[in-house]
Design a protein around this motif. Structure first.
Motif, PDB file in Angstrom:
ATOM      1  N   THR A  14       0.817  -1.215   0.000  1.00 33.17           N
ATOM      2  CA  THR A  14       0.000   0.000   0.000  1.00 33.17           C
ATOM      3  C   THR A  14       0.848   1.262   0.000  1.00 33.17           C
ATOM      4  O   THR A  14       0.708   2.135  -0.855  1.00 33.17           O
ATOM      5  N   LEU A  15       1.773   1.324   0.939  1.00 33.43           N
ATOM      6  CA  LEU A  15       2.521   2.555   1.085  1.00 33.43           C
ATOM      7  C   LEU A  15       3.413   2.797  -0.142  1.00 33.43           C
ATOM      8  O   LEU A  15       3.588   3.930  -0.592  1.00 33.43           O
ATOM      9  N   VAL A  69       2.793   1.882  -3.248  1.00 34.80           N
ATOM     10  CA  VAL A  69       1.934   2.399  -4.316  1.00 34.80           C
ATOM     11  C   VAL A  69       1.605   3.860  -4.036  1.00 34.80           C
ATOM     12  O   VAL A  69       1.689   4.733  -4.905  1.00 34.80           O
ATOM     13  N   ALA A  70       1.301   4.136  -2.768  1.00 39.81           N
ATOM     14  CA  ALA A  70       0.905   5.497  -2.410  1.00 39.81           C
ATOM     15  C   ALA A  70       2.019   6.476  -2.729  1.00 39.81           C
ATOM     16  O   ALA A  70       1.809   7.498  -3.384  1.00 39.81           O
ATOM     17  N   TRP A  71       3.230   6.143  -2.291  1.00 38.44           N
ATOM     18  CA  TRP A  71       4.330   7.076  -2.507  1.00 38.44           C
ATOM     19  C   TRP A  71       4.671   7.214  -3.981  1.00 38.44           C
ATOM     20  O   TRP A  71       4.956   8.320  -4.469  1.00 38.44           O
ATOM     21  N   ALA A 124       2.660   6.865  -6.540  1.00 33.86           N
ATOM     22  CA  ALA A 124       1.627   7.669  -7.186  1.00 33.86           C
ATOM     23  C   ALA A 124       1.771   9.133  -6.807  1.00 33.86           C
ATOM     24  O   ALA A 124       1.699  10.027  -7.653  1.00 33.86           O
ATOM     25  N   PHE A 125       2.061   9.354  -5.530  1.00 31.60           N
ATOM     26  CA  PHE A 125       2.186  10.736  -5.060  1.00 31.60           C
ATOM     27  C   PHE A 125       3.374  11.424  -5.721  1.00 31.60           C
ATOM     28  O   PHE A 125       3.266  12.544  -6.237  1.00 31.60           O
ATOM     29  N   ALA A 165       4.770  10.568  -8.528  1.00 28.05           N
ATOM     30  CA  ALA A 165       4.500  10.735  -9.968  1.00 28.05           C
ATOM     31  C   ALA A 165       3.612  11.950 -10.190  1.00 28.05           C
ATOM     32  O   ALA A 165       3.832  12.758 -11.105  1.00 28.05           O
TER      33      ALA A 165
END
Lengths: 915, 261, 178
Positions: C27-28, C30-32, C34-35, C37
């Motif tokens: 999760t984290l 992917v989160a980072w 995406a953030f 990007a």
């Protein structure tokens, strides 16, 4: 490693999940934003255009290849044939010495031929190379294709994109936005990529070449795209690069439906300058081309200007460009000398019922006056108008006719002396069914526009008193000093004959269709008057005042109020209303009026100003539909019976009357010479010269009745049409080049016959000196001649030259006297072969013109019956060989000197005099 | 992994790293406190907040969202200034161009919708503060600062309204600024202004009253556009930032976010 | 505080312990990613924003009329103000000089009487050909591409520059033979 957090308020995985979801959301939104910003409609159009251009280039390459193949093949064949011919030649006579020589010659010739062929092939190959290079540019392949796609990619498309917004900044033609003048930035060519390039004439929009590339957009045209752009003429939003934002306007219902389906088109009321419908683009010409009679090549606009001039819209409405125009209708200061009160009443009630082609509009019995009591009130109003006019009329009557006329002779005169240049007798000329169709609006008017200048004479006998007709045709100005009707210098007996004929042209309408006599309506009259009077005084006082009046006074008063309400004095001069200002809306800036300032009422039309104009012109009172209003508050504009074509033309003109102010440097400015030409054009229009003469390619309407006339004398239709050219007044293009200003001035003031075989007469227009001068100057300016003074330096030929001239004049060669008159001496042969008196030349013609006329008459006056003696292709070969050494230039010079001095010799004056 | 760890350890021992980050990782309560205290961006935020302070149902996070929207407005507004001339000739066409050709001209839509949203969130924030009674002592001063911030937000909207320079803008601002005519004493149609005169010379007239000062003229024209532009981009934001600093500071000093005192 | 989950998290990210946790990769991570990007895309988009699509400058290519409009032996200045070029016609043909001094970029003047270009800033002088001979200018004035368009007019293309010191003046597009 120590544990980071033992206890948390929220579950960490849940927070992480929230973080991940929102980050992905953010990323997607970012992508969406960039994509939405990147994907623009115009890029699609540019890509499509690249394909189109590639296709075109491929086709051109193919054509070039074929040309090259053909050229190569042809040249090889030619070389073979040459060689074969040469060989045969050799075989025929083989003389040793000659053969060598011939060998050399042939080789030299062949080398030369080969060189020329090779050069041509080289040129073709070079052209092919250029095309292939271009193809690489417009349709790249391989690495370049990918590279270009990358350069056009989102966020990277600032480096060197091939898809770009095309823009011209026009600071000389600013746009009025919110009280500021803003330079235009026309981006139309972002999609209309090839509008200024030839070769895309039949491409689909938006790529089509401008239909008038010679006039617009082209670098050499008077309106180059980098100076004038697109929106100054077409309007629309200059900066838009989107179909809808550009505020395109459909040209027809079908197109509108198509656009609604394709683009979701709808009316954009956020932009005050929507594009003009294509057929009305010419409206824009007016803002720069001001103060001219007509705008070159603006066919629809010119038609509209003519209509406004004829129908006199400017009489009630102030209109820019139509200031100080004369009233369009006859003065009503003494109508009783001409008309009977009964006829006047019937005419006022419904003019078209008596004369369907009349321009007088209908005021009564229209849509918004169909309620109870309206018919009676309107009858009372008509009776009132007649009462007012007869009451105020200057009492004048004419003596009875001095003799009897012969109608048949009169008919012949009317048909032949020139009346038919301005008038028609449509009942005699056109079949009843055609007229019927015209009256119902199904067909255009069968009579030429020029011949509608004066009224149709079909029923004149039922209208005017014979005594009036007699005096009128003898001298129109005694009845109406402002009239443009000229005098045809009729002898009293001729006038009697014509009067006798015209009185036979009576109203033949069957009683059932006739407008009945208008009956007085005392009750309706009194109520109407009471309503009027009560606007200014207490009803009780109004009642008292009314009761104190006589019947006649009541009629007259109602007439006055009605004339005042309908503004009859706009077109007619009416006693008592000489200084009253016209009643119509000022139309000078009507084209800039936003649609929401127009009253559409309950009429189901599009809410745009052109739609409103059209409806108003077609059915002026329709916007009252569904409104409840007192009769004096209802719409007053009369019904003109415009056809769709006419209404559309006037709509165009109204759209062009905007408040835009163009900078002087952009406006069309007239030079002194142009001014002179324009001033003349104005007179030509006002006096309807083109009813008889052809001028600037227009007019000559009288030829048709002349041909009909000739047919009546037994000619076939073809013969008559051909002969009508000889029997019609001349084409007067080039008149300034042809005749001397002094002579033309005198001729215009008091015409004398030049072509005695013509039955049609040049009328005496009673022009003022200023007018005649303006016309002479007009012709001189058009042909770039000096005005008003010039020397006439010719001398009569002497000795052998004189003999040569006489010889050429004689029957051996040109036989001039066979057609031309010599003073009073008429030529032999039938009159249609006659030509003007040559002894007039010294006073009438420009000396240098004679020479040019002799060398090529067809060039100066196409269709003239003057023979072409010198072939323009080969003057030397066609010149008389044994005169003056066969030199055509000398012959022409001597001949023109001879012709020019003919009259001078006869009058005993010395040669070379200036008149 | 081992290499990465080595690199990581090396980096954390360089002078550069230590000059920027003065403390070890926030793995102890003390370090975490120090991190927040010594960081300019974080120090506005209290080291410790009450549990109730981060309960969404209680705060709605409206103050935070408003501040976030303010930051969005600053960022997008700054970018828009690159493509906008505050002159009567170009103001409107520049706005048209943002739609038609400026790359990512969607910035203007962000700015506009952000502004609408900010007005809404400010009102909701006020509502929440009112409903939870958070305006009561000792927070009464901060309530007043908040009211001033509300007024500034509305003024930002009002001044921004004129900048597209379309008919709506001009007439809306004409109507809006006409209210200033009725300013007591200082508006020429306001109460008391007719008393301010020397002999026949009235001291407050249409050429020098409050409305005139606002518009820089007697009607909405080039002067008003420029004035509104400067107020919108510089004047009001600067005051708002100062008041926001005070506001946030006082939130902490007056007993933290909205908990019971 | 949904609006600022990044702040405490960024402090966490700095700890090596996080890197080893499985959660980071799922999760984290992917989160980072995406953030980061999204932030990068924002930065690129902002950069892109600074490059306008449409310019309100005079175009880089323009038609300067027919060759016959230029008199032999003259330095024509009619497009100096609008397009920044001198059009020089000599016996052989026409060339276009860029009106930018090669020293520090001022606009030189053409002094007809002295038959030279003179820069007002630091006094660099150039011959009619564009060759520098006095003052600090290190190299000759540059020339622009000049060709004949389809309609016979001179077409000047300012995107292509020819420098004498690189031997580019011999290029056929730098000189229009008349």
């Amino acid at each position: 490693m120590p544990k980071l957090i033992d206890e948390t308020l929220r579950k960490i995985p849940a927070l992480n999940f929230l973080f991940a979801a929102s980050s992905i959301g953010l990323l997607l939104t970012m992508g969406w934003m960039v994509y939405d910003d990147y994907s623009r409609g115009w890029k699609g159009y540019q890509k499509k255009f690249q394909r189109l251009e590639a296709e075109k280039t491929r086709a051109q390459i193919e054509a070039a290849r074929q040309a090259l193949d053909k050229e190569t093949l042809a040249s090889l064949q030619k070389q073979r044939d040459e060689a074969r011919a040469a060989a045969e030649q050799h075989a025929k006579d083989l003389k040793e010495a000659l053969r060598k020589l011939q060998d050399v010659e042939t080789r030299a010739y062949r080398d030369d031929l080969a060189y020329r062929t090779i050069k041509k092939i080289d040129d073709l190959e070079a052209g092919l190379g250029r095309l292939q290079k271009k193809l690489e540019q417009v349709a790249p392949s391989g690495f370049m294709k990918v590279a270009i796609d990358v350069l056009n990619a989102p966020l990277l498309d600032f480096v060197a994109p091939s898809l770009k917004i095309q823009q011209v900044v026009l600071d000389k033609v600013p746009l009025d936005i919110n009280f500021a003048r803003v330079p235009r930035a026309d981006r139309c060519q972002t999609c209309h990529l090839s509008s200024d390039r030839a070769g895309f004439e039949d491409a689909e929009q938006p790529y089509r070449t401008h239909t008038k590339l010679n006039l617009f957009l082209g670098g050499a045209s008077p309106h180059p795209v980098d100076k004038f752009g697109c929106t100054p003429c077409h309007r629309g939003r200059d900066r838009a690069v989107d179909f809808l934002y550009a505020v395109h306007q459909p040209d027809s219902e079908d197109q509108k439906k198509e656009w609604e389906a394709m683009y979701g088109w709808k009316h954009d009321h956020y932009w005050e300058h929507p594009m003009l419908a294509r057929r009305r683009t010419e409206a824009s010409c007016l803002k720069c081309h001001q103060g001219v009679v007509s705008v070159p090549e603006a066919e629809h606009l010119n038609r509209a200007i003519e209509l406004v001039n004829r129908y006199g819209c400017y009489a009630c409405h102030k209109m820019r460009g139509f200031e100080n125009r004369p009233k369009v209708a006859p003065p009503l200061t003494h109508p009783t000398a001409k008309l009977t009160p009964e006829w006047m009443a019937r005419w006022i009630k419904d003019p078209k019922a008596f004369r369907p082609s009349t321009r007088m509009p209908r005021f009564f019995g229209l849509k918004n006056n169909q309620g109870p009591g309206d018919a009676e009130r309107e009858d009372a109003e008509v009776v009132g108008i007649v009462a007012y006019l007869t009451e105020k009329a200057e009492k004048r009557s004419y003596p009875s006719l001095p003799g009897r006329g012969e109608p048949e002779r009169g008919r012949k005169l009317v048909k032949s002396i020139g009346c038919m240049g301005c008038h028609a007798i449509e009942r005699d000329e056109v079949q009843a069914e055609v007229l019927q169709a015209r009256n119902s609006g199904q067909k255009a008017d069968p009579i030429a526009w020029e011949r509608r200048f004066g009224p149709d004479l079909s029923r004149i006998g039922s209208k005017a008193r014979p005594e009036w007709i007699y005096q009128w045709i003898l001298n129109p100005r005694q009845y109406n000093p402002e009239t443009r009707m000229p005098s045809l210098r009729l002898a009293p007996q001729e006038a009697l004959d014509i009067t006798a004929y015209l009185t036979t042209l009576t109203d033949d309408t069957p009683d059932a269709q006739r407008v009945g006599d208008v009956r007085p309506q005392p009750a309706a009259r009194d109520t109407t008057l009471l309503a009027y009077l009560s606007q200014r005084m207490l009803p009780r006082d109004a009642q008292a005042k009314l009761e104190a009046m006589s019947e006649r006074d009541k009629d007259v008063l109602l007439g006055e109020r009605t004339i005042s309400r309908y503004g009859c004095f706009g077109c007619h001069l009416i006693p008592g209303f000489e200084k009253t200002p016209p009643i119509g809306t000022d139309l000078s800036e009507e084209g800039s009026k936003p649609a929401d300032l127009l009253l559409f009422g309950f009429v189901p039309i599009e809410h745009s100003s052109p739609a409103w104009f059209f409806q108003k012109l077609k059915d002026p009172r329709s916007f009252d539909q569904g409104h409840v209003a007192e009769f004096y508050d209802r719409l007053r504009m009369p019904h003109f019976g415009f056809t769709d074509e006419q209404a559309d033309a006037v709509t165009l003109l109204l759209q062009g009357l905007t408040k835009e102010k163009m900078p002087l440097e952009i406006m069309r400015r007239l030079s002194a010479r142009d001014e002179a030409v324009e001033a003349g054009r104005r007179l030509v229009r006002d006096y309807n010269c083109q009813g008889c003469h052809i001028l600037e390619g227009k007019g000559g309407a009288i030829r048709e009745p002349i041909a009909t006339n000739l047919q009546a004398r037994g000619m076939s239709e073809e013969e008559a049409t051909a002969a009508a050219v000889s029997f019609a007044p001349p084409i007067i293009d080039g008149e300034g080049d042809k005749v001397q200003p002094d002579w033309l001035f005198a001729f215009l003031k008091g015409p004398t016959p030049i072509r005695p075989w013509l039955e049609v007469r040049m009328p005496t227009f009673q022009l003022t000196d200023t007018e005649a001068d303006t016309l002479v100057h007009h012709f001189a300016a058009r042909d770039q001649r000096l005005f008003p003074f010039q020397t006439l330096p010719f001398e009569a030929p002497k000795g052998p030259e004189m003999q040569a001239a006489v010889k050429m004049f004689g029957p051996d060669y040109f036989n001039c006297w066979n057609c031309h008159q010599q003073g009073a001496k008429k030529p032999p042969g039938p009159p249609e072969g006659w030509a003007p008196d040559l002894t007039l030349a010294s006073r009438r013609l420009n000396a240098d013109w004679i020479g040019r006329w002799l060398s090529n008459p067809q060039k100066l006056m196409p269709g003239t019956k003057m023979p072409t003696f010198y072939d323009p292709e080969d003057p030397k070969g066609s010149a008389p060989p044994d005169v003056l050494g066969g030199d055509p230039e000398r012959q022409i010079k001597v001949l023109s000197e001879y012709v020019f001095t003919l009259g001078l010799r006869r009058n005993g004056a010395s040669a070379g005099a200036t008149p | 992994m081992a290499v990465l760890k080595k690199l990581w350890d090396y980096t954390r021992n360089t002078q550069l790293w230590n000059s920027i980050f003065r403390h070890g990782p926030p793995d102890t309560a003390r370090n975490r406190g120090l991190v927040v205290l010594t960081n300019v961006f974080l120090h506005l935020h209290p080291v410790k907040v009450r549990r109730s302070g981060i309960r969404l149902r209680f705060t709605w996070c409206m103050g935070g969202i408003t501040f976030f929207l303010f930051l969005v407005e600053v960022a997008t507004g700054l970018l828009l200034m690159f493509y906008y001339h505050p002159t009567v000739e170009y103001a409107y066409v520049d706005i048209v161009d943002l739609r038609e050709q400026v790359p990512l001209g969607v910035m203007r839509e962000l700015h506009r919708w952000g502004a609408h949203a900010m007005v809404i969130t400010v009102w909701l924030h006020m509502l929440r503060v009112f409903m939870t009674g958070s305006y009561k002592p000792p927070r009464e001063f901060n309530w007043n600062v908040g009211v001033l911030l509300l007024v500034l937000t509305l003024l930002l909207s009002f001044t921004g309204y004129l900048l597209p320079w379309d008919q709506l803008a001009m007439w809306a601002v004409t109507v809006g600024s006409n209210m200033a005519r009725a300013t007591p004493l200082l508006g020429h149609e306001g109460p008391g202004s007719s008393l301010l005169k020397i002999g026949d010379i009235s001291l407050i007239n249409a050429g020098n009253d409050a409305r005139f000062a606002l518009l820089g003229g007697r009607f909405v024209g080039a002067g008003a556009l420029l004035r509104f532009y400067v107020l919108h981009c510089v004047g009001i934001p600067v005051v708002a930032i100062i008041l926001m600093a005070v506001h946030f500071w006082r939130v902490r000093k007056d007993g933290g976010i909205s908990g019971p005192v | 505080m949904a609006a600022a989950p990044g702040k405490p998290a960024s402090a966490q990210a700095a700890t090596p312990s996080v890197m080893t946790r499985r959660g980071f990769l799922s999760t984290l991570g992917v989160a980072w990613t995406a953030f980061a990007a999204a932030c990068a895309a924002g930065a690129v988009a902002t950069t892109r924003f600074m490059f306008p699509n449409v310019l309100f400058e005079p175009p880089q290519q323009f038609k300067a009329g027919l060759p016959a409009d230029f008199q032999t032996g003259t330095v024509d200045q009619r497009y100096k103000e609008s397009f920044g070029v001198f059009i020089v016609r000599d016996e052989q043909g026409i060339y276009v000089l860029r009106a930018v001094c090669t020293h520090l970029g001022c606009t030189p003047n053409w002094l007809e009487a002295e038959n030279k270009f003179k820069c007002p800033c630091h006094g660099s002088g150039f011959y009619r050909s564009g060759i520098n001979y006095e003052g600090p200018a290190p190299r000759p004035l540059e020339r622009y591409r000049i060709v004949l368009a389809d309609d016979g007019q001179i077409l000047i293309d300012k995107t292509k520059i020819f420098a004498q010191e690189k031997g580019e003046w011999s290029s056929p597009d730098s000189f229009l033979k008349v």
